[in-house]
Design a protein around this motif. Sequence first.
Motif, PDB file in Angstrom:
ATOM      1  N   LYS A   1      -9.548   4.456  -3.779  1.00  0.00           N
ATOM      2  CA  LYS A   1     -10.912   4.291  -4.289  1.00  0.00           C
ATOM      3  C   LYS A   1     -10.970   3.199  -5.350  1.00  0.00           C
ATOM      4  N   ASP A   2      -9.835   2.945  -6.011  1.00  0.00           N
ATOM      5  CA  ASP A   2      -9.788   1.947  -7.067  1.00  0.00           C
ATOM      6  C   ASP A   2      -8.928   0.749  -6.676  1.00  0.00           C
ATOM      7  N   VAL A   3      -8.873   0.465  -5.381  1.00  0.00           N
ATOM      8  CA  VAL A   3      -8.234  -0.752  -4.872  1.00  0.00           C
ATOM      9  C   VAL A   3      -9.293  -1.474  -4.043  1.00  0.00           C
ATOM     10  N   GLY A   4      -9.716  -2.626  -4.518  1.00  0.00           N
ATOM     11  CA  GLY A   4     -10.835  -3.316  -3.882  1.00  0.00           C
ATOM     12  C   GLY A   4     -10.456  -4.086  -2.635  1.00  0.00           C
ATOM     13  N   MET A   5     -11.437  -4.284  -1.776  1.00  0.00           N
ATOM     14  CA  MET A   5     -11.238  -5.054  -0.548  1.00  0.00           C
ATOM     15  C   MET A   5     -11.196  -6.559  -0.797  1.00  0.00           C
ATOM     16  N   HIS A   6     -11.717  -7.001  -1.938  1.00  0.00           N
ATOM     17  CA  HIS A   6     -11.857  -8.437  -2.148  1.00  0.00           C
ATOM     18  C   HIS A   6     -10.760  -9.036  -3.025  1.00  0.00           C
ATOM     19  N   CYS A   7      -9.630  -8.333  -3.085  1.00  0.00           N
ATOM     20  CA  CYS A   7      -8.386  -8.909  -3.599  1.00  0.00           C
ATOM     21  C   CYS A   7      -8.507  -9.456  -5.016  1.00  0.00           C
ATOM     22  N   GLY A   8      -9.247  -8.760  -5.850  1.00  0.00           N
ATOM     23  CA  GLY A   8      -9.379  -9.160  -7.235  1.00  0.00           C
ATOM     24  C   GLY A   8     -10.406 -10.227  -7.496  1.00  0.00           C
ATOM     25  N   CYS A   9     -10.902 -10.872  -6.456  1.00  0.00           N
ATOM     26  CA  CYS A   9     -11.891 -11.942  -6.637  1.00  0.00           C
ATOM     27  C   CYS A   9     -13.168 -11.417  -7.286  1.00  0.00           C
ATOM     28  N   GLU A  10     -13.449 -10.135  -7.064  1.00  0.00           N
ATOM     29  CA  GLU A  10     -14.682  -9.549  -7.608  1.00  0.00           C
ATOM     30  C   GLU A  10     -14.655  -9.442  -9.121  1.00  0.00           C
TER      31      GLU A  10
ATOM     32  N   CYS B   1      -0.366   2.035   1.671  1.00  0.00           N
ATOM     33  CA  CYS B   1       0.524   1.419   0.684  1.00  0.00           C
ATOM     34  C   CYS B   1       0.000   0.067   0.212  1.00  0.00           C
ATOM     35  N   THR B   2      -1.293  -0.174   0.402  1.00  0.00           N
ATOM     36  CA  THR B   2      -1.882  -1.399  -0.128  1.00  0.00           C
ATOM     37  C   THR B   2      -1.776  -1.390  -1.649  1.00  0.00           C
ATOM     38  N   PRO B   3      -1.196  -2.444  -2.225  1.00  0.00           N
ATOM     39  CA  PRO B   3      -1.050  -2.478  -3.683  1.00  0.00           C
ATOM     40  C   PRO B   3      -2.343  -2.868  -4.377  1.00  0.00           C
ATOM     41  N   VAL B   4      -2.332  -2.823  -5.693  1.00  0.00           N
ATOM     42  CA  VAL B   4      -3.502  -3.266  -6.464  1.00  0.00           C
ATOM     43  C   VAL B   4      -3.842  -4.701  -6.106  1.00  0.00           C
ATOM     44  N   PHE B   5      -5.122  -5.005  -6.104  1.00  0.00           N
ATOM     45  CA  PHE B   5      -5.644  -6.334  -5.777  1.00  0.00           C
ATOM     46  C   PHE B   5      -5.274  -6.761  -4.355  1.00  0.00           C
ATOM     47  N   SER B   6      -4.905  -5.796  -3.536  1.00  0.00           N
ATOM     48  CA  SER B   6      -4.676  -5.989  -2.105  1.00  0.00           C
ATOM     49  C   SER B   6      -3.754  -7.169  -1.807  1.00  0.00           C
ATOM     50  N   HIS B   7      -4.282  -8.204  -1.142  1.00  0.00           N
ATOM     51  CA  HIS B   7      -3.428  -9.289  -0.648  1.00  0.00           C
ATOM     52  C   HIS B   7      -2.934 -10.232  -1.738  1.00  0.00           C
ATOM     53  N   VAL B   8      -3.336  -9.993  -2.980  1.00  0.00           N
ATOM     54  CA  VAL B   8      -2.784 -10.795  -4.076  1.00  0.00           C
ATOM     55  C   VAL B   8      -1.267 -10.612  -4.135  1.00  0.00           C
ATOM     56  N   VAL B   9      -0.786  -9.413  -3.838  1.00  0.00           N
ATOM     57  CA  VAL B   9       0.657  -9.180  -3.853  1.00  0.00           C
ATOM     58  C   VAL B   9       1.332  -9.944  -2.720  1.00  0.00           C
ATOM     59  N   ASP B  10       0.634 -10.165  -1.599  1.00  0.00           N
ATOM     60  CA  ASP B  10       1.167 -11.058  -0.565  1.00  0.00           C
ATOM     61  C   ASP B  10       1.308 -12.476  -1.123  1.00  0.00           C
ATOM     62  N   PHE B  11       0.312 -12.922  -1.885  1.00  0.00           N
ATOM     63  CA  PHE B  11       0.406 -14.233  -2.528  1.00  0.00           C
ATOM     64  C   PHE B  11       1.579 -14.247  -3.509  1.00  0.00           C
ATOM     65  N   LEU B  12       1.764 -13.159  -4.238  1.00  0.00           N
ATOM     66  CA  LEU B  12       2.900 -13.040  -5.147  1.00  0.00           C
ATOM     67  C   LEU B  12       4.213 -13.206  -4.380  1.00  0.00           C
ATOM     68  N   ASN B  13       4.250 -12.681  -3.148  1.00  0.00           N
ATOM     69  CA  ASN B  13       5.435 -12.767  -2.301  1.00  0.00           C
ATOM     70  C   ASN B  13       5.480 -14.047  -1.474  1.00  0.00           C
TER      71      ASN B  13
ATOM     72  N   MET C   1      -6.806 -15.632  -5.950  1.00  0.00           N
ATOM     73  CA  MET C   1      -5.658 -14.832  -5.554  1.00  0.00           C
ATOM     74  C   MET C   1      -4.353 -15.427  -6.074  1.00  0.00           C
ATOM     75  N   GLU C   2      -4.230 -16.753  -6.039  1.00  0.00           N
ATOM     76  CA  GLU C   2      -3.008 -17.383  -6.543  1.00  0.00           C
ATOM     77  C   GLU C   2      -2.927 -17.276  -8.064  1.00  0.00           C
ATOM     78  N   TYR C   3      -4.035 -17.432  -8.758  1.00  0.00           N
ATOM     79  CA  TYR C   3      -4.029 -17.318 -10.215  1.00  0.00           C
ATOM     80  C   TYR C   3      -3.662 -15.897 -10.635  1.00  0.00           C
ATOM     81  N   LEU C   4      -4.276 -14.914  -9.963  1.00  0.00           N
ATOM     82  CA  LEU C   4      -3.986 -13.519 -10.303  1.00  0.00           C
ATOM     83  C   LEU C   4      -2.546 -13.165  -9.952  1.00  0.00           C
ATOM     84  N   ALA C   5      -2.037 -13.704  -8.848  1.00  0.00           N
ATOM     85  CA  ALA C   5      -0.625 -13.491  -8.504  1.00  0.00           C
ATOM     86  C   ALA C   5       0.271 -14.015  -9.620  1.00  0.00           C
ATOM     87  N   GLY C   6      -0.118 -15.137 -10.227  1.00  0.00           N
ATOM     88  CA  GLY C   6       0.646 -15.690 -11.343  1.00  0.00           C
ATOM     89  C   GLY C   6       0.648 -14.769 -12.551  1.00  0.00           C
TER      90      GLY C   6
END
Length: 332
Positions: free
Chosen positions: A28-37, A82-94, A220-225
């Motif tokens: 419920k507290d993991v957004g679909m828009h990957c932190g962009c919101e 198992c989607t992490p916080v900020f969703s695909h931002v962690v993919d960007f982190l990886n 997403m890249e900035y937040l991954a940083g």
Amino acid sequence: MDLFDVYAADFPEILKDFAKTPSFERLKDVGMHCGCEYTSFRSFSYIKDYSRWEHSIGVALIVWNFTKDEKQAVAGLLHDICTPVFSHVVDFLNKDYVAQESTEAETRQFILNAPDLKGLLDKYGFDVDEVADYHIYPIADNDMPGLSADRLEYHTGNFLCRGMLKKDEIAKLYSHLYVAKNEESNDELAFDDLDAAKQFVKLLLSNSRLFVADEDRFSMEYLAGILRKAVDKGILKKEDFYLKEKNVIEKLSGDKELKGEWNKYRSFKEIYSQKEKPEDCRAFKVPAKKRYVNPLVKTDVGLKRVVDITPELKKELDEFLSVDFDRWIYAK
């Protein structure tokens, strides 16, 4: 945002049981828009809240509606467990910019390590491998450009939360879907009406462009940083990525440097791009996954892919697929 009664006429008890577990409630507290919101970019400022919890229930109900199979529906429900916080931002982190699947491999182990989920598997007599990989069920998921429950829900969900369609308009589109056999003789969601299929693709291409926009990729890249720096400083551990977003933000805000980075991130409202790397600001050159659908539609001469028989949509799709990421993007 709630399209649940559009997706299915009933909500099976088994899905309710899994949905009320703490492991699932986290979404419920993991957004679909990957932190962009959290930024101030105009393209995200008007979007209504849309969580992985809503999306996952929606996928499960779509699967249930078209299959009436509990295992497939539960697999759809748990596909983002198992989607992490900020969703695909962690993919960007990886550095997984294009596939955006780096965290999916942990789904099976996540379920096994969650007593609330494992207990329900035992209660209903399910083996973890029957529900841990929704890719094995073609209505739940299939390869692009096919239409699956997952792809359908995140587009219709965005139609609603972006104000592109009202609930009753989405229901009308949804009423034109049925299960057909595709070119490989696999089940796939298809439209029984050409106009409905055209409308769906026209709208989803707007979503697709947003998902790879400069604002989206930069954010997403900035937040991954920020997350990378938090890990390096020992503020965050890997397991913290599976908390709620508000919990991670609290941890970031407890460090002076990271709090400043987070506040700066939240202030971004204008995006810029250029061929040469700017010297006076943080800039990125990053690709992204180009998400699209070319659904099947019933015609007088059999099933066809709607884009293949609609020149104006083919032009739009080709333009989207040719988007060039070879430029530096930065924000202020």
